[in-house]
Write an enzyme that holds these catalytic residues in place. Structure first.
Site, mmCIF file in Angstrom:
data_model
loop_
_atom_site.group_PDB
_atom_site.id
_atom_site.type_symbol
_atom_site.label_atom_id
_atom_site.label_comp_id
_atom_site.label_asym_id
_atom_site.label_seq_id
_atom_site.Cartn_x
_atom_site.Cartn_y
_atom_site.Cartn_z
ATOM 1 N N SER B 44 0.836 -1.189 0.000
ATOM 2 C CA SER B 44 0.000 0.000 0.000
ATOM 3 C C SER B 44 0.872 1.241 0.000
ATOM 4 C CB SER B 44 -0.961 -0.001 1.191
ATOM 5 O OG SER B 44 -1.956 0.991 1.026
ATOM 6 N N ASN B 45 0.297 2.376 0.326
ATOM 7 C CA ASN B 45 1.060 3.619 0.374
ATOM 8 C C ASN B 45 0.450 4.543 1.419
ATOM 9 O OD1 ASN B 45 -0.927 5.541 -0.902
ATOM 10 N ND2 ASN B 45 -0.751 4.040 -2.543
ATOM 11 N N HIS B 46 1.124 5.700 1.632
ATOM 12 C CA HIS B 46 0.792 6.547 2.777
ATOM 13 C C HIS B 46 -0.357 7.526 2.548
ATOM 14 C CE1 HIS B 46 4.098 5.136 5.175
ATOM 15 N NE2 HIS B 46 4.932 5.308 4.168
ATOM 16 N N ALA B 110 -4.265 7.549 -4.515
ATOM 17 C CA ALA B 110 -2.889 7.094 -4.755
ATOM 18 C C ALA B 110 -2.976 5.615 -5.104
ATOM 19 C CB ALA B 110 -2.033 7.332 -3.519
#
Lengths: 237, 237
Positions: B44-46, B110
């Site tokens: 995943s990402n922030h 995102a």
């Protein structure tokens, strides 16, 4: 003592204040770790941290001096617990080692087994091809096994979250990592385990060269924490 | 209109009720996507989703009919917004296509560029070797480019979160993905972008074969959403 047991029987709430871990130093890890791939992307897992936080709260309520080394979770620090926040497995190991020595170590965190072989300083750009990419991963340190391998080691409790062959995998981890107790749970069951408030578990430990088992039925993680500690306090040196 | 502008000048709060998107259908994506590797692990990402949620709230307040397709975030649904929760990029694309047609599409999520080539049904076991592992990834669909490539396309707005060469990378995305507008922001600046309440951005768009730019200074994401919409409403067909 007989007095404590009578008191508990007469007033169940008094069980909370049982001080059978008074003065014991306990280190607990909780939550997931997050392994950066670049400044924005990461590898992680679905651990909510609830089980580790419930154990930390229960240990502190029973009089222990608790250090909770926590990955990124959305939970409040339990009363009386010293919390150290970390992100990656390497940071978690360093924080655990800084908190030693202790008499009881509970490795409840869902530590990522792997991290990126190299972390990009800038956001990775997609190539022009539409094919795909290969991510090279390296093994993270095994925190509970590292603690259990120390010459002056605490009583070591590990967790095994499995989706199949639960007791085989957990029994294997018990021996291979030289743990004193392993708490095995089946995360494939709906409503139990990752993210849930409830969990069931099987405790596995070695006694006279045989692996012994005790099943703990589905219950709130707070109650399960108490049941695990009830077992633990009978076996702590 | 002059009347609206006078009203706004006399009462800034009335600006919130400017209905310059009345009756417009808007689809917005927000948050990260989460790409499963096995039942417990993911990539995943922030992204916190704050920018996309601020845009959804601002569009709804201006009278638009908003569908917000959201990855996993810890945010409340803005008033008057229809929210569809998804996890992966493929689920997000399907939810977006189900919400079409619309007149304005804002791809603020995102979206993970890659997902695992195969998702393990059971939790992946570490091998006996301590060397490492290789994760095979395949390219995810590019959601905003997919929407922009449709024959009956909405006005398409993309986001570019970069850590270097911001305008070059964003200008390239504007052309390559055939977007009408791109909102570029530098996520390497402390206190801005991912997870933060504040952000700065540069708007890039094509006009008479030249790329035009407008810089929006650091400000709360709610204010930035309003500034972006103020620009957008002048350019919607």
């Amino acid at each position: 003592t007989i007095f404590t047991r009578l008191q508990q029987a007469l007033d169940p709430a008094a069980a909370i204040s049982t001080q059978d871990l008074a003065g014991r130093r306990v280190v607990i890890t909780a939550g997931p770790t997050r392994e950066a791939l670049d400044p924005v992307r990461y590898l992680s897992n679905h651990s909510s941290g609830k089980m580790g936080y419930a154990l930390a709260a229960a240990c502190a309520a029973r009089g222990a001096q608790v250090t909770l080394v926590s990955g990124p979770v959305a939970l409040a620090t339990p009363p009386g617990v010293a919390r150290v926040d970390v992100l990656s497995a390497c940071e978690m190991l360093a924080a655990v080692e800084a908190a030693l020595p202790c008499e009881l170590f509970i490795g409840c965190a869902a530590v990522a087994d792997y991290r990126a072989a190299s972390v990009a300083e800038h956001k990775l750009k997609k190539g022009d091809d539409t094919s795909g990419m290969t991510l090279e991963l390296v093994r993270n340190p095994d925190i509970v096994a590292t603690v259990a391998a120390r010459s002056e080691r605490p009583f070591c409790v590990g967790f095994a979250a499995e989706t199949q062959a639960l007791e085989t995998h957990a029994g294997d981890k018990l021996s291979r990592k030289r743990l004193d107790l392993i708490v095995a749970n089946d995360v494939s069951q709906a409503g139990l385990g990752f993210g849930s408030d409830d969990n069931a578990a099987t405790l596995l430990w070695r006694e006279a060269d045989a692996v012994r088992r005790q099943a703990l039925p589905p219950q709130p993680k707070t109650a399960l924490a108490t049941a695990i500690l009830d077992h633990l306090v009978t076996r702590l040196p």
